[in-house]
Design a protein around this motif. Structure first.
Motif, PDB file in Angstrom:
ATOM      1  N   LEU A   1      98.028 -61.883  45.886  1.00 26.32           N
ATOM      2  CA  LEU A   1      97.668 -60.468  45.907  1.00 26.32           C
ATOM      3  C   LEU A   1      96.464 -60.239  46.813  1.00 26.32           C
ATOM      4  O   LEU A   1      96.466 -59.331  47.656  1.00 26.32           O
ATOM      5  CB  LEU A   1      97.358 -60.001  44.482  1.00 26.32           C
ATOM      6  CG  LEU A   1      96.904 -58.539  44.313  1.00 26.32           C
ATOM      7  CD1 LEU A   1      97.983 -57.576  44.765  1.00 26.32           C
ATOM      8  CD2 LEU A   1      96.529 -58.272  42.853  1.00 26.32           C
ATOM      9  N   ARG A   2      95.452 -61.079  46.645  1.00 31.34           N
ATOM     10  CA  ARG A   2      94.251 -60.948  47.478  1.00 31.34           C
ATOM     11  C   ARG A   2      94.575 -61.173  48.949  1.00 31.34           C
ATOM     12  O   ARG A   2      94.150 -60.398  49.814  1.00 31.34           O
ATOM     13  CB  ARG A   2      93.177 -61.940  47.015  1.00 31.34           C
ATOM     14  CG  ARG A   2      91.902 -61.892  47.849  1.00 31.34           C
ATOM     15  CD  ARG A   2      90.869 -62.875  47.324  1.00 31.34           C
ATOM     16  NE  ARG A   2      90.343 -62.467  46.035  1.00 31.34           N
ATOM     17  CZ  ARG A   2      89.374 -61.575  45.878  1.00 31.34           C
ATOM     18  NH1 ARG A   2      88.827 -60.978  46.935  1.00 31.34           N
ATOM     19  NH2 ARG A   2      88.946 -61.281  44.680  1.00 31.34           N
ATOM     20  N   ASP A   3      95.339 -62.234  49.241  1.00 33.14           N
ATOM     21  CA  ASP A   3      95.677 -62.538  50.639  1.00 33.14           C
ATOM     22  C   ASP A   3      96.450 -61.404  51.282  1.00 33.14           C
ATOM     23  O   ASP A   3      96.178 -61.011  52.424  1.00 33.14           O
ATOM     24  CB  ASP A   3      96.504 -63.824  50.708  1.00 33.14           C
ATOM     25  CG  ASP A   3      95.692 -65.068  50.362  1.00 33.14           C
ATOM     26  OD1 ASP A   3      94.444 -64.969  50.362  1.00 33.14           O
ATOM     27  OD2 ASP A   3      96.288 -66.119  50.084  1.00 33.14           O
ATOM     28  N   THR A   4      97.425 -60.853  50.553  1.00 41.50           N
ATOM     29  CA  THR A   4      98.246 -59.778  51.099  1.00 41.50           C
ATOM     30  C   THR A   4      97.428 -58.527  51.376  1.00 41.50           C
ATOM     31  O   THR A   4      97.534 -57.920  52.455  1.00 41.50           O
ATOM     32  CB  THR A   4      99.388 -59.425  50.127  1.00 41.50           C
ATOM     33  OG1 THR A   4     100.183 -60.590  49.883  1.00 41.50           O
ATOM     34  CG2 THR A   4     100.283 -58.331  50.706  1.00 41.50           C
ATOM     35  N   LEU A   5      96.577 -58.147  50.426  1.00 48.45           N
ATOM     36  CA  LEU A   5      95.772 -56.944  50.608  1.00 48.45           C
ATOM     37  C   LEU A   5      94.737 -57.129  51.714  1.00 48.45           C
ATOM     38  O   LEU A   5      94.459 -56.191  52.478  1.00 48.45           O
ATOM     39  CB  LEU A   5      95.083 -56.575  49.290  1.00 48.45           C
ATOM     40  CG  LEU A   5      96.008 -56.086  48.174  1.00 48.45           C
ATOM     41  CD1 LEU A   5      95.212 -55.781  46.911  1.00 48.45           C
ATOM     42  CD2 LEU A   5      96.794 -54.856  48.604  1.00 48.45           C
ATOM     43  N   GLU A   6      94.174 -58.322  51.826  1.00 52.96           N
ATOM     44  CA  GLU A   6      93.187 -58.572  52.878  1.00 52.96           C
ATOM     45  C   GLU A   6      93.833 -58.536  54.254  1.00 52.96           C
ATOM     46  O   GLU A   6      93.269 -57.973  55.203  1.00 52.96           O
ATOM     47  CB  GLU A   6      92.510 -59.926  52.647  1.00 52.96           C
ATOM     48  CG  GLU A   6      91.483 -59.905  51.519  1.00 52.96           C
ATOM     49  CD  GLU A   6      90.782 -61.246  51.349  1.00 52.96           C
ATOM     50  OE1 GLU A   6      91.197 -62.210  52.026  1.00 52.96           O
ATOM     51  OE2 GLU A   6      89.827 -61.310  50.551  1.00 52.96           O
TER      52      GLU A   6
ATOM     53  N   HIS B   1      89.449 -48.462  51.110  1.00 53.56           N
ATOM     54  CA  HIS B   1      90.576 -49.327  50.766  1.00 53.56           C
ATOM     55  C   HIS B   1      90.106 -50.679  50.230  1.00 53.56           C
ATOM     56  O   HIS B   1      90.751 -51.273  49.367  1.00 53.56           O
ATOM     57  CB  HIS B   1      91.474 -49.528  51.988  1.00 53.56           C
ATOM     58  CG  HIS B   1      92.410 -48.387  52.215  1.00 53.56           C
ATOM     59  ND1 HIS B   1      93.232 -48.307  53.309  1.00 53.56           N
ATOM     60  CD2 HIS B   1      92.661 -47.285  51.473  1.00 53.56           C
ATOM     61  CE1 HIS B   1      93.948 -47.193  53.235  1.00 53.56           C
ATOM     62  NE2 HIS B   1      93.614 -46.558  52.131  1.00 53.56           N
ATOM     63  N   GLU B   2      88.970 -51.136  50.746  1.00 54.29           N
ATOM     64  CA  GLU B   2      88.398 -52.380  50.222  1.00 54.29           C
ATOM     65  C   GLU B   2      88.048 -52.226  48.745  1.00 54.29           C
ATOM     66  O   GLU B   2      88.281 -53.129  47.936  1.00 54.29           O
ATOM     67  CB  GLU B   2      87.152 -52.746  51.028  1.00 54.29           C
ATOM     68  CG  GLU B   2      86.471 -54.016  50.570  1.00 54.29           C
ATOM     69  CD  GLU B   2      85.165 -54.265  51.312  1.00 54.29           C
ATOM     70  OE1 GLU B   2      84.183 -54.650  50.663  1.00 54.29           O
ATOM     71  OE2 GLU B   2      85.136 -54.055  52.540  1.00 54.29           O
TER      72      GLU B   2
END
Length: 254
Positions: free
Chosen positions: A124-129, A218-219
């Motif tokens: 989830l973190r990788d995709t959003l980043e 967004h962050e």
């Protein structure tokens, strides 16, 4: 409406017009159709040659941000994230499915969708980043179109001046017409330098600020969604997002 942008543009143009008038000049003499066509047309053609269609289209889409600032309500967003956290803890992630399908912000909707799908915290973190980085780069690339226009415009202005001088030389036997022709030729230089420094470059920098403002918003949403996936309490999430409430230059709080 961003009053500061409008005021800045009016002050810049007004100062030039008033200063020129005080020197005895006639402001109407600064208006020259052919020179304007050469500078604007040449500058636009140059940036279109170097820019991809998608980037040019994106630039047109975000140009209004210079004068109409997009606003992101930080307080409401934090309360919304807390609401998602409450619902997820009480009813499970599937309870957020409707939010994922109907949320007006595509980035938030994607994060909620991944959460509902049971995506791991790291994925989830990788995709959003990655999405955040790519979105930021696309928007900054669009803003750089105006930066490029600010680079080409003075040179095109000089080109217009040279073309005007060539035309003026045809009146070399008529000193009165020659003087008027030379004056007209240099108006192209004024347009080139003026448009670059009063319009194109300031617009590029203002758009970059708007992009950073959106990315910061967004962050914050990404941090909230990731905190929910990690099972943090609403109170803990609010404390984590507290820093985004601080009045910062790139954040607009309604």
């Amino acid at each position: 409406m961003d009053k500061l942008s409008v005021l800045g543009l009016l002050i810049g143009l007004g100062a030039i017009a008033i200063g020129y008038s005080l020197e005895g000049g006639v402001v109407s003499a600064l208006f020259n159709g052919p020179a304007l066509i050469i500078v604007l047309g040449g500058t636009l053609g140059a940036v279109m040659l170097q820019t991809s269609a998608s980037t040019f289209k994106k630039m047109l889409e975000i140009t209004h941000w210079v004068f109409v600032s997009p606003k992101y309500n930080i307080e409401d967003a934090i309360e919304q994230v807390k609401g998602w956290s409450h619902k997820a803890r009480q009813e499970g992630y599937l309870a957020l499915e409707n939010e994922a399908l109907t949320h007006p912000d595509a980035y938030a909707a994607k994060g909620l969708g991944l959460l509902v799908d049971g995506c791991s915290d790291q994925k989830l973190r990788d995709t959003l980043e990655i999405d955040l980085l790519l979105e930021r780069e696309r928007l900054l690339e669009a803003s750089r179109v105006y930066e490029a226009m600010g680079g080409y415009s003075p040179t095109i202005g000089i080109l217009g001046a040279v073309l005007g001088l060539i035309q003026a030389m045809s009146f070399i036997t008529d000193p009165q017409k020659l003087g008027a022709g030379v004056a007209t030729a240099f108006i192209a230089t004024i347009y080139g330098v003026g448009l670059a420094n009063l319009l194109f470059l300031p617009m590029a920098n203002k758009l970059k600020q708007r992009v950073e403002q959106k990315m910061l918003y967004h962050e914050m949403l990404a941090e909230g969604v990731i905190a929910i996936s990690q099972g943090e309490s609403p109170v803990s999430i609010e404390l984590k997002l507290e820093a985004y409430r601080v009045d910062r230059p790139n954040v607009v709080v309604e």
